[in-house]
Motif scaffolding. Structure first.
Motif, PDB file in Angstrom:
ATOM      1  N   ALA A   1     -26.316  18.722 -54.770  1.00  0.00           N
ATOM      2  CA  ALA A   1     -24.870  18.495 -54.751  1.00  0.00           C
ATOM      3  C   ALA A   1     -24.299  18.724 -53.361  1.00  0.00           C
ATOM      4  CB  ALA A   1     -24.196  19.422 -55.766  1.00  0.00           C
ATOM      5  N   VAL A   2     -24.808  19.731 -52.652  1.00  0.00           N
ATOM      6  CA  VAL A   2     -24.345  20.004 -51.290  1.00  0.00           C
ATOM      7  C   VAL A   2     -24.702  18.840 -50.370  1.00  0.00           C
ATOM      8  CG1 VAL A   2     -24.619  21.497 -49.275  1.00  0.00           C
ATOM      9  CG2 VAL A   2     -24.453  22.508 -51.563  1.00  0.00           C
ATOM     10  N   VAL A   3     -25.939  18.377 -50.457  1.00  0.00           N
ATOM     11  CA  VAL A   3     -26.382  17.258 -49.617  1.00  0.00           C
ATOM     12  C   VAL A   3     -25.579  16.003 -49.933  1.00  0.00           C
ATOM     13  CG1 VAL A   3     -28.318  15.725 -49.110  1.00  0.00           C
ATOM     14  CG2 VAL A   3     -28.696  18.190 -49.278  1.00  0.00           C
ATOM     15  N   TRP A   4     -25.275  15.811 -51.219  1.00  0.00           N
ATOM     16  CA  TRP A   4     -24.527  14.618 -51.626  1.00  0.00           C
ATOM     17  C   TRP A   4     -23.128  14.606 -51.014  1.00  0.00           C
ATOM     18  CZ3 TRP A   4     -25.611  10.026 -53.127  1.00  0.00           C
ATOM     19  CH2 TRP A   4     -24.628   9.208 -53.688  1.00  0.00           C
ATOM     20  N   GLN A   5     -22.540  15.808 -50.806  1.00  0.00           N
ATOM     21  CA  GLN A   5     -21.228  15.883 -50.178  1.00  0.00           C
ATOM     22  C   GLN A   5     -21.229  15.199 -48.812  1.00  0.00           C
ATOM     23  OE1 GLN A   5     -18.471  17.384 -51.796  1.00  0.00           O
ATOM     24  NE2 GLN A   5     -20.030  17.220 -53.366  1.00  0.00           N
ATOM     25  N   SER A   6     -22.339  15.329 -48.101  1.00  0.00           N
ATOM     26  CA  SER A   6     -22.414  14.770 -46.749  1.00  0.00           C
ATOM     27  C   SER A   6     -22.998  13.363 -46.736  1.00  0.00           C
ATOM     28  CB  SER A   6     -23.254  15.693 -45.859  1.00  0.00           C
ATOM     29  OG  SER A   6     -22.703  16.980 -45.838  1.00  0.00           O
ATOM     30  N   LEU A   7     -24.156  13.187 -47.379  1.00  0.00           N
ATOM     31  CA  LEU A   7     -24.838  11.896 -47.313  1.00  0.00           C
ATOM     32  C   LEU A   7     -24.145  10.843 -48.168  1.00  0.00           C
ATOM     33  CD1 LEU A   7     -28.610  12.940 -47.403  1.00  0.00           C
ATOM     34  CD2 LEU A   7     -27.147  12.480 -45.438  1.00  0.00           C
ATOM     35  N   GLY A   8     -23.821  11.194 -49.408  1.00  0.00           N
ATOM     36  CA  GLY A   8     -23.216  10.213 -50.301  1.00  0.00           C
ATOM     37  C   GLY A   8     -21.739  10.026 -50.049  1.00  0.00           C
ATOM     38  N   ASN A   9     -21.002  11.134 -50.105  1.00  0.00           N
ATOM     39  CA  ASN A   9     -19.557  11.058 -50.027  1.00  0.00           C
ATOM     40  C   ASN A   9     -19.074  10.683 -48.627  1.00  0.00           C
ATOM     41  OD1 ASN A   9     -17.034  11.525 -51.495  1.00  0.00           O
ATOM     42  ND2 ASN A   9     -16.715  13.168 -50.048  1.00  0.00           N
ATOM     43  N   THR A  10     -19.715  11.237 -47.591  1.00  0.00           N
ATOM     44  CA  THR A  10     -19.233  11.025 -46.224  1.00  0.00           C
ATOM     45  C   THR A  10     -19.926   9.843 -45.549  1.00  0.00           C
ATOM     46  OG1 THR A  10     -18.733  13.370 -46.008  1.00  0.00           O
ATOM     47  CG2 THR A  10     -18.915  12.102 -43.975  1.00  0.00           C
TER      48      THR A  10
ATOM     49  N   TYR B   1     -17.675   6.738 -46.335  1.00  0.00           N
ATOM     50  CA  TYR B   1     -16.852   6.382 -45.189  1.00  0.00           C
ATOM     51  C   TYR B   1     -17.484   5.255 -44.380  1.00  0.00           C
ATOM     52  CZ  TYR B   1     -13.715  10.350 -45.834  1.00  0.00           C
ATOM     53  OH  TYR B   1     -12.796  11.224 -46.339  1.00  0.00           O
ATOM     54  N   GLY B   2     -18.827   5.275 -44.283  1.00  0.00           N
ATOM     55  CA  GLY B   2     -19.505   4.242 -43.502  1.00  0.00           C
ATOM     56  C   GLY B   2     -19.318   2.855 -44.084  1.00  0.00           C
ATOM     57  N   VAL B   3     -19.546   2.724 -45.398  1.00  0.00           N
ATOM     58  CA  VAL B   3     -19.397   1.419 -46.049  1.00  0.00           C
ATOM     59  C   VAL B   3     -17.937   0.983 -46.050  1.00  0.00           C
ATOM     60  CG1 VAL B   3     -19.612   0.203 -48.250  1.00  0.00           C
ATOM     61  CG2 VAL B   3     -21.473   1.660 -47.449  1.00  0.00           C
TER      62      VAL B   3
END
Length: 298
Positions: free
Chosen positions: A217-226, A230-232
């Motif tokens: 969940a912590v990793v998802w905050q950065s890789l998925g959510n950010t 934001y990238g897409v």
């Protein structure tokens, strides 16, 4: 890059829906992470992973250090610290995903104060409709959502709006680079606040109790959510007019409330559905009225 004037392709439409789904369901993922990690520590970890290793791979964006610091502090220490703190026990993920969208109206208010922009009649109406929904939520606080949680989430929305002002002042920059480099300014104060307010024993206990799902969940905050989100989103805005892409952000609370109801059993009584409808109607009016008016004139 020239923006398309043609309608969205199915592939790009699915990308947009994927982004808003990630942003909406992320509120449930935050709640999972908060089961073990204290909120300020979770925020510090989120922004540490948003900064590293990305800052080693991308150039610093064409923004001043002061601007990067303002954005990092507003979003990291302001928005997410308050949001995570509220979501720990004072507001449900579904309502959090809805209330934090008040950032739209705070952004408008800051533009009026800072840039001397003039409020249009439709913006007054939109704000009053959304405010009615917020008042309904405030009048139905219970063991799952408290007045303190509502106020903290509104505070998070205000700092999100302040971050919007900072990013607007930065001008056209690489979005991922901007988020990564500004995150550097969020990590130290979040760590210091965590040590001060949460204390080392609680931090150590949270790290010891964290399991694989918590770290995912912590990793998802950065890789998925950010990075993905934001990238897409920035990639799509570079290819289509903002009027084509931006309205889909209204769907974020739909995914947030739906995911919370399905995965966490959040109840959906009539008052909550009414409040949701009013807040989303206000958001939709604020976002879509200029497009509808332009189309009518055209």
């Amino acid at each position: 890059m020239t923006r398309r004037t043609t309608p969205l392709t199915w592939r790009h439409l699915l990308l947009i829906l994927a982004v808003v789904a990630v942003w909406g369901t992320n509120f449930v993922i935050i709640k999972f992470a908060l089961a073990h990690l204290p909120p300020l520590l979770l925020a510090a970890l989120r922004f540490a992973l948003a900064a590293f290793p990305l800052v080693l791979l991308v150039r610093r964006p064409a923004a001043s250090w002061g601007n990067l610091a303002l954005y990092g502090l507003a979003i990291g220490v302001g928005q997410f610290a308050l949001l995570f703190y509220a979501m720990q026990r004072d507001i449900t993920p579904g309502l959090a995903s809805l209330v934090v969208q008040a950032q739209v109206f705070f952004t408008v208010a800051l533009a009026v104060m800072i840039d001397k922009e003039r409020l249009r009649p439709y913006q007054w109406v939109a704000a009053l409709i959304a405010l009615t929904g917020i008042v309904i939520i405030a009048s139905h606080t219970d063991g799952h959502t408290t007045l303190a949680g509502l106020l903290l989430t509104l505070g998070a929305a205000f700092f999100w709006a302040l971050g919007n002002v900072a990013s607007r002042a930065a001008g056209p920059v690489d979005v991922l680079a901007y988020v990564a480099w500004s995150s550097l300014f969020a990590v130290p104060p979040l760590l210091l606040l965590s040590l001060w307010l949460e204390g080392w024993p609680r931090i150590a206990a949270g790290l010891a109790q964290a399991d694989a799902a918590t770290w995912a969940a912590v990793v998802w905050q950065s890789l998925g959510n950010t990075i993905f989100g934001y990238g897409v989103w920035a990639w799509l805005l570079a290819r289509y007019p903002a009027a084509t892409v931006a309205p889909f952000s209204i769907l974020v609370p739909v995914f947030g409330i739906g995911a919370s109801a399905l995965l966490m059993g959040e109840s959906l009584p009539p008052w909550k559905l009414l409040a949701t409808g009013l807040v989303m109607a206000g958001l939709a009016l604020n976002l879509l009225w200029p497009r509808l008016a332009a189309a009518r004139r055209g």
